[in-house]
Scaffold this motif. Structure first.
Motif, PDB file in Angstrom:
ATOM      1  N   GLU A 228       0.846  -1.196   0.000  1.00  0.00           N
ATOM      2  CA  GLU A 228       0.000   0.000   0.000  1.00  0.00           C
ATOM      3  C   GLU A 228       0.881   1.245   0.000  1.00  0.00           C
ATOM      4  O   GLU A 228       1.853   1.350   0.754  1.00  0.00           O
ATOM      5  CB  GLU A 228      -0.896   0.003   1.248  1.00  0.00           C
ATOM      6  CG  GLU A 228      -1.817   1.208   1.307  1.00  0.00           C
ATOM      7  CD  GLU A 228      -2.703   1.186   2.541  1.00  0.00           C
ATOM      8  OE1 GLU A 228      -3.383   2.183   2.795  1.00  0.00           O
ATOM      9  OE2 GLU A 228      -2.704   0.144   3.241  1.00  0.00           O
ATOM     10  N   ILE A 229       0.559   2.197  -0.897  1.00  0.00           N
ATOM     11  CA  ILE A 229       1.331   3.432  -1.004  1.00  0.00           C
ATOM     12  C   ILE A 229       0.776   4.454  -0.021  1.00  0.00           C
ATOM     13  O   ILE A 229      -0.416   4.742   0.000  1.00  0.00           O
ATOM     14  CB  ILE A 229       1.267   3.993  -2.431  1.00  0.00           C
ATOM     15  CG1 ILE A 229       1.878   2.980  -3.415  1.00  0.00           C
ATOM     16  CG2 ILE A 229       2.008   5.326  -2.520  1.00  0.00           C
ATOM     17  CD1 ILE A 229       1.792   3.419  -4.850  1.00  0.00           C
ATOM     18  N   THR A 230       1.658   4.979   0.795  1.00  0.00           N
ATOM     19  CA  THR A 230       1.256   5.992   1.775  1.00  0.00           C
ATOM     20  C   THR A 230       1.919   7.318   1.419  1.00  0.00           C
ATOM     21  O   THR A 230       3.142   7.401   1.299  1.00  0.00           O
ATOM     22  CB  THR A 230       1.677   5.576   3.196  1.00  0.00           C
ATOM     23  OG1 THR A 230       1.100   4.309   3.506  1.00  0.00           O
ATOM     24  CG2 THR A 230       1.224   6.620   4.210  1.00  0.00           C
ATOM     25  N   SER A 231       1.135   8.334   1.201  1.00  0.00           N
ATOM     26  CA  SER A 231       1.691   9.647   0.880  1.00  0.00           C
ATOM     27  C   SER A 231       2.065  10.371   2.170  1.00  0.00           C
ATOM     28  O   SER A 231       1.474  10.148   3.226  1.00  0.00           O
ATOM     29  CB  SER A 231       0.687  10.482   0.089  1.00  0.00           C
ATOM     30  OG  SER A 231      -0.517  10.609   0.802  1.00  0.00           O
ATOM     31  N   SER A 232       3.071  11.229   2.058  1.00  0.00           N
ATOM     32  CA  SER A 232       3.541  11.948   3.239  1.00  0.00           C
ATOM     33  C   SER A 232       4.023  13.333   2.829  1.00  0.00           C
ATOM     34  O   SER A 232       4.131  13.655   1.646  1.00  0.00           O
ATOM     35  CB  SER A 232       4.661  11.176   3.935  1.00  0.00           C
ATOM     36  OG  SER A 232       5.773  11.046   3.062  1.00  0.00           O
TER      37      SER A 232
END
Length: 362
Positions: free
Chosen positions: A1-5
């Protein structure tokens, strides 16, 4: 899962303020000879504080430095304005208006940062903003600066000829010759680069002339700069290396083995060599002083009599006007001396001509 920050890459500064200006001015106004002659003189010192700069902070901060109100610049100068208005007889009136001014600009402080002399344009204490920093040129190398080997038909720089060391095996007669400032027999960027000019205009002047005689009126406005260093770079100057169009006459004034002119506008023609072009020097600076005819106007006001009076015309004037008619300068051909630093990527100044009729009814 790609998590933006998101991360903060630059520190903020919530106490920034506007620049502050302190102005000291001494002036003189004089009117003589029944107000025919007027003189205005001013001397001023303008100190600008709290200029935005990025001041170096400890690396442990972890982000880039924010802007701070840290810089200081001073402009010191004077201005003189003279005007004469008079008439000869009943019908002829004339006037002359002249202004002459000068300003010296210098950086007073760059906060607690160090002066930066790494580029061609510097911002350092004691020098004008964006002053030119580079090598002083002494024309072009001649065959007398080299030893000639007849067997191999090659030229080798003499041991006494100062040359940038990394180019010693490439430099030939016709290349740009730099001045050895510190006299150590070689050209180095740390010891032999220096202040070579500024693009901030000096000795600005204007001349206004006007005259009228029996309905005929004439006015002329001239504008000029007495001292300014101009620099045209990139595609605007190096046509063959950057595929730009440039007046042919400049490229004809190039050092060749046939003419060996040490004062030519261009050094010898080379392929894939950057010595002459990339090492910034006074060789590429131009005299950007100029005199420009900004406006010329000639008109005739028709007398209020005969059919003009019967038509209830209060004023009828026919005139011709011209803007930016001529520019006298030694600056690089086809470029505008009012823009002394560029790569040629702008529209040239245009001359305009107008023929008009002005009518005012009662």
């Amino acid at each position: 899962e790609i998590t933006s920050s998101m991360q903060q890459s630059e520190a903020s500064n919530n106490i920034l303020s506007w620049e502050s200006i302190k102005m000291t001015n001494i002036g003189l106004d004089v009117n003589l000879l029944n107000n025919r002659l007027s003189l205005t003189a001013d001397y001023f010192i303008k100190n600008t504080d709290d200029i935005l700069l990025k001041v170096k902070l400890p690396d442990v901060l972890g982000v880039s430095e924010p802007y701070q109100n840290a810089g200081k610049v001073q402009n010191k100068g004077w201005e003189i304005a003279l005007a004469w208005q008079d008439k000869i007889g009943k019908d002829f009136t004339y006037g002359v208006n002249v202004t002459f001014s000068d300003v010296k600009n210098k950086v007073v402080s760059v906060g607690n940062t160090a002066d930066d002399f790494s580029s061609d344009r510097i911002r350092a204490v004691g020098y004008p903003i964006d002053a030119f920093w580079g090598y002083k040129s002494d024309g072009l190398y001649t065959v007398d600066d080299f030893d000639y080997d007849i067997a191999t038909n090659t030229y080798t720089p003499k041991a006494t000829t100062p040359i940038i060391e990394e180019y010693r095996t490439k430099v030939q007669p016709g290349d740009i010759k730099y001045v050895d400032i510190d006299g150590d027999g070689k050209i180095t960027p740390t010891e032999d680069r220096c202040y070579i000019g500024s693009a901030i205009p000096r000795y600005n002047y204007t001349i206004g002339l006007n005259a009228a005689w029996r309905g005929i009126d004439f006015s002329l406005f001239l504008q000029g700069v007495g001292k300014c260093d101009g620099y045209i770079g990139g595609m605007g100057r190096h046509a063959f290396t950057e595929l730009a169009n440039y007046p042919q006459k400049a490229h004809l004034d190039r050092w060749t083995w046939e003419n060996q002119n040490p004062h030519a506008s261009y050094p010898r023609f080379t392929y894939d060599e950057t010595y002459n072009r990339d090492e910034f020097s006074s060789f590429w600076l131009e005299d950007a002083s100029y005199l420009r005819v900004k406006n010329l106007q000639v008109g005739y006001t028709v007398p209020r009599k005969g059919i003009i009076s019967k038509m209830h015309i209060e004023n009828l004037r026919i005139y011709f006007s011209g803007e930016n008619l001529w520019t006298f300068t030694d600056f690089f051909s086809s470029y505008d001396p009012e823009i002394p630093v560029s790569s040629g990527g702008y529209y040239p100044i245009t001359a305009s001509y107008s023929l008009g009729l002005s009518i005012t009814f009662k």
